[in-house]
Design an enzyme around this catalytic site. Structure first.
Site, PDB file in Angstrom:
ATOM      1  N   ASP A 134     -10.673   1.405  -3.576  1.00  0.00           N
ATOM      2  CA  ASP A 134     -11.304   1.094  -2.158  1.00  0.00           C
ATOM      3  C   ASP A 134     -12.865   0.898  -2.363  1.00  0.00           C
ATOM      4  O   ASP A 134     -13.457   0.422  -1.482  1.00  0.00           O
ATOM      5  CB  ASP A 134     -10.948   2.165  -1.227  1.00  0.00           C
ATOM      6  CG  ASP A 134      -9.480   1.624  -0.630  1.00  0.00           C
ATOM      7  OD1 ASP A 134      -8.918   0.791  -1.041  1.00  0.00           O
ATOM      8  OD2 ASP A 134      -9.039   2.717   0.145  1.00  0.00           O
ATOM      9  N   ASP A 174       0.860  -1.268  -0.102  1.00  0.00           N
ATOM     10  CA  ASP A 174       0.029  -0.056   0.014  1.00  0.00           C
ATOM     11  C   ASP A 174       0.720   1.385  -0.160  1.00  0.00           C
ATOM     12  O   ASP A 174       1.917   1.086   0.373  1.00  0.00           O
ATOM     13  CB  ASP A 174      -0.836  -0.146   1.155  1.00  0.00           C
ATOM     14  CG  ASP A 174      -2.380   0.683   1.070  1.00  0.00           C
ATOM     15  OD1 ASP A 174      -2.192   1.412  -0.007  1.00  0.00           O
ATOM     16  OD2 ASP A 174      -3.033   0.327   1.710  1.00  0.00           O
TER      17      ASP A 174
END
Ligand code: GLA
Length: 719
Positions: free
Chosen positions: A521, A455
């Site tokens: 997301d 990430d």
């Protein structure tokens, strides 16, 4: 066929691959210019090429240089080129307008590429320019500049690679976006002036253009001629389209360098990123197909079936508890999950998103015996184990930041403002790099980890090297590539997902060292229809992580039935991001059905050609995948909203074999639409319908009454 070498004798080079011609003008001793980039021109003789060059030579015009400047791959201001110059830089105000003379030309016939070396003796600079066609017909090029001055530095401001497009390309398309709404298309007329997209966030960006395309009026997925480029770079970049009254329209891209970011000392060199460009005579699907074919031809392309993922993020967030997670793993294994990914929250001090980044040790309070019990359990269920990391970041509230505040990227003698309570670690600092590499290596060595979700949740703002604060984005981007490369060398077979607050790092350079992207997301299937569709402009479905979330989306609050969520997600690399311990038996049985279907279809979905249908009603979307032998196909018909017409007309399926006859039938579990109570088209009945490919493409099938946010799957097989 004329070889490129023979053609070069005439000063014109003809490169060909997969239906594309790139004709380069190397007459004289300047930098190469494009005479034609587009449809394959066939086997042209030397005379033909010479005449082609004459035929398109631009005319001298009033108030313009007598020798009309050509559209060079790296245009020079010194030639009188009216637009953005390719190379910008200076030596304290001098040597700012270089003009290169070609020294050598190397032709790689097998690779259909050229390498040009050139120098500007007065400015004491030299250049290497590489350009060619990949086997899938993509233009691939890059440039490097070297400072030949023995004493003085050269400040590089930018290196911009440029491709001309025909005047008929009068419309532009590129993408933009934000967190949870990545890759939204935007269109405009390609009129006089410069359409400039810049990314200054230090990563590819949620709003990155991804592909900048210019095309003939009204180009769509299946129609129009289109030329598009992508810059393979994960840091700051500039992408532009420029049309001036005095030059050819061009599209161009290069790294965006911050002030003083690249200062070349004597003998030092800067190499820019690769630029990839795709031409299609058949709309955006053809443009995407060249990117997809290129990616699939790489030796490192994931070549085993893409395993069904279960990611813990939206299931448990930071609530890491062994019993809860093993229960979740059990439920996952029951429905057919193949890879269990433990998301954020497993390392020291990480009880929420305000602390712990940088402390890459398993948290002893939550996991007293390490991750072994969970990993053993997951492996015992026959699943792979994956782990979330965010190696480039650090929370000020972490042991690492307390011990090494000098490892934080900063400028101006101040610490940059926090974002998500975090800062960026300076990976160009050798000790910081070594520390992070050691921590990741230790985790991968101790535990049986097949996959990292990597990430990157903070933009690189004020990203300078301490203590001086010099700009660091360029070097940081290269350091991240090196870190990924080092880890993969040490742990062959390790797969990595590129995530950056969802889909903030999607580009072909990060994909040289990762195996899929987390596209967003947002697990809301309605949003994902669009995000996935436009991410496929560049990437094939198997590289796009796509998860089934909870019925009520965590990021939008919308509720969708499972058929819509799963029917959307199976067209990517499928995963589940849903607390399966709180689902009913019926839901799990239905989910298991979908996972079985994905496993049956993934061979086709992950190798075939992507087709996106242009339907006149913006509420009705359809897309599919057709294998190269066209013996079968899978399509999804989706109602994104309520159609404007009560009779929405027919769905015409493109890309099939016109000489074949297909059996078409709805595919369970998405074979029923509630609206069908009001009338079922013949093809929706159990047995389906048999029709020739030509009829399916040119006449189509009646579209049933779908409720909004419903989809139907269609399967076609040669009869
Ligand atoms: C980012 C990612 C999410 C999740 C969280 C964890 O936002 O995009 O998928 O991993 O971080 O903190």
């Amino acid at each position: 066929m004329t070889t490129p070498t023979e053609a070069a004798a005439e000063g014109v080079i003809h490169l060909r691959a997969a239906g594309v011609s790139l004709v380069l003008d190397l007459r004289g001793n300047g930098l190469p210019a494009v005479l034609h980039w587009g449809t394959d021109l066939g086997d042209l003789s030397r005379q033909d090429l010479h005449r082609l060059a004459e035929a398109v030579t631009m005319l001298p015009i009033a108030a313009f240089p007598d020798a009309v400047p050509r559209a060079a791959l790296l245009p020079e201001h010194g030639t009188g080129w009216p637009g953005q110059p390719g190379l910008t830089g200076h030596r304290q105000g001098a040597d700012w307008s270089p003009l290169f003379t070609r020294d050598s030309l190397e032709l790689e016939t097998a690779a259909q590429s050229v390498k040009v070396r050139a120098t500007d003796a007065a400015a004491r600079l030299s250049l290497v320019l590489e350009a060619g066609l990949t086997a899938s017909g993509l233009v691939r090029m890059r440039a490097a500049v070297r400072n030949d001055d023995p004493d003085r530095d050269y400040t590089l401001n930018g290196l911009l690679l440029t491709l001309p497009v025909p005047d008929t390309a009068t419309e532009l398309l590129d993408l933009t976006g934000r967190w949870c709404r990545e890759r939204a298309p935007q269109r405009r007329s390609f009129t006089h002036g410069t359409w400039l997209r810049e990314t200054r966030s230090g990563r590819t960006g949620h709003d990155a253009p991804l592909v900048l395309a210019a095309g003939t009026p009204g180009f769509g997925f299946g129609t129009g001629e289109v030329w598009g480029l992508h810059l393979a770079w994960s840091g700051n970049h500039r992408v532009l389209a420029e049309r001036l009254p005095t030059g050819r329209p061009v599209i161009a891209a290069g790294e965006l360098l911050l002030p003083g970011e690249v200062i070349l000392g004597p003998g030092e060199e800067y190499t820019g990123p690769w630029l990839y460009a795709s031409h299609s005579g058949q709309g955006l699907d053809g443009l995407s197909a060249r990117f997809h074919d290129h990616l699939r031809s790489r030796p490192g392309h994931p070549n085993r079936p893409r395993p069904v993922v279960l990611n813990t993020w939206e299931a448990v967030y930071f609530d890491h508890d062994l019993d809860r997670l093993t229960h979740l793993a059990d439920r996952g294994a029951e429905v057919g999950v193949e890879r269990f990914v433990l998301d954020d929250g497993w390392f020291r001090h990480r009880r929420d998103d305000r602390a712990g980044l940088g402390d890459w040790y398993v948290d002893e309070t939550v996991w007293p015996t390490g991750l072994h019990p969970l990993i053993d359990h997951v492996r015992g269920l026959g699943m792979e184990f994956g782990l979330w990391v965010e190696p480039e970041m650090v929370n000020p509230d972490s042991d690492l930041a307390r011990v090494h505040p000098e490892w934080i990227l900063a400028t101006g003698g101040r610490t940059p403002a926090d974002r998500r309570s975090q800062q960026v670690l300076d990976l160009t600092h050798p000790e910081a790099y070594a520390h992070i590499l050691q921590r990741l290596d230790a985790l991968l060595s101790e535990y049986d980890i097949a996959y990292l979700k990597w990430d990157h949740n903070r933009e690189l703002v004020d990203a300078g090297h301490a203590p001086g604060g010099e700009p660091a984005v360029h070097a940081q981007t290269l350091a991240v590539y090196a870190l990924l490369d080092d880890l993969r060398r040490r742990h062959p077979g390790l797969e990595i997902e590129s995530c950056a607050s969802g889909g903030g790092r999607v580009d072909l350079a990060i994909l040289e060292r990762t195996d899929r992207v987390w596209a967003s997301d947002c697990n809301d299937a309605l949003e994902r229809q669009s995000i996935n569709r436009w991410t496929q402009l560049l990437l094939p479905p198997e590289l796009i992580g796509s998860h089934v979330g909870a019925a009520r989306s965590h990021t939008t609050g919308r509720t969708h039935d499972l058929a819509f969520r799963a029917g959307t997600a199976i067209f990517g690399h499928l995963g589940i991001e849903w607390d399966l311990t709180r689902t009913t038996e019926t839901e799990r049985a239905e989910l298991a059905h979908w996972i079985t279907l994905y496993k049956q279809l993934r061979g086709l979905l992950h190798t075939g050609r992507v087709v996106r249908i242009d339907h006149p009603d913006p509420a009705l979307w359809a897309h599919g995948v057709i294998p190269h032998d066209r013996t079968e196909a899978i399509f999804a018909l989706t109602a994104m909203a309520t159609p404007i017409s009560a009779q929405p007309g027919t769905l015409r399926l493109r890309g099939l074999d016109p000489d074949a006859t297909y059996r078409l039938r709805p595919l369970p579990p998405a074979d029923q639409a509630p609206g069908m109570e009001r009338g079922t088209p013949a093809w929706c009945t159990k047995g389906g319908i048999t029709l020739p490919g030509t009829v399916l493409e040119h006449v189509g099938i009646q579209i049933p009454n779908l409720h909004p946010e419903q989809l139907l799957l269609l399967r076609l097989a040669k009869a």
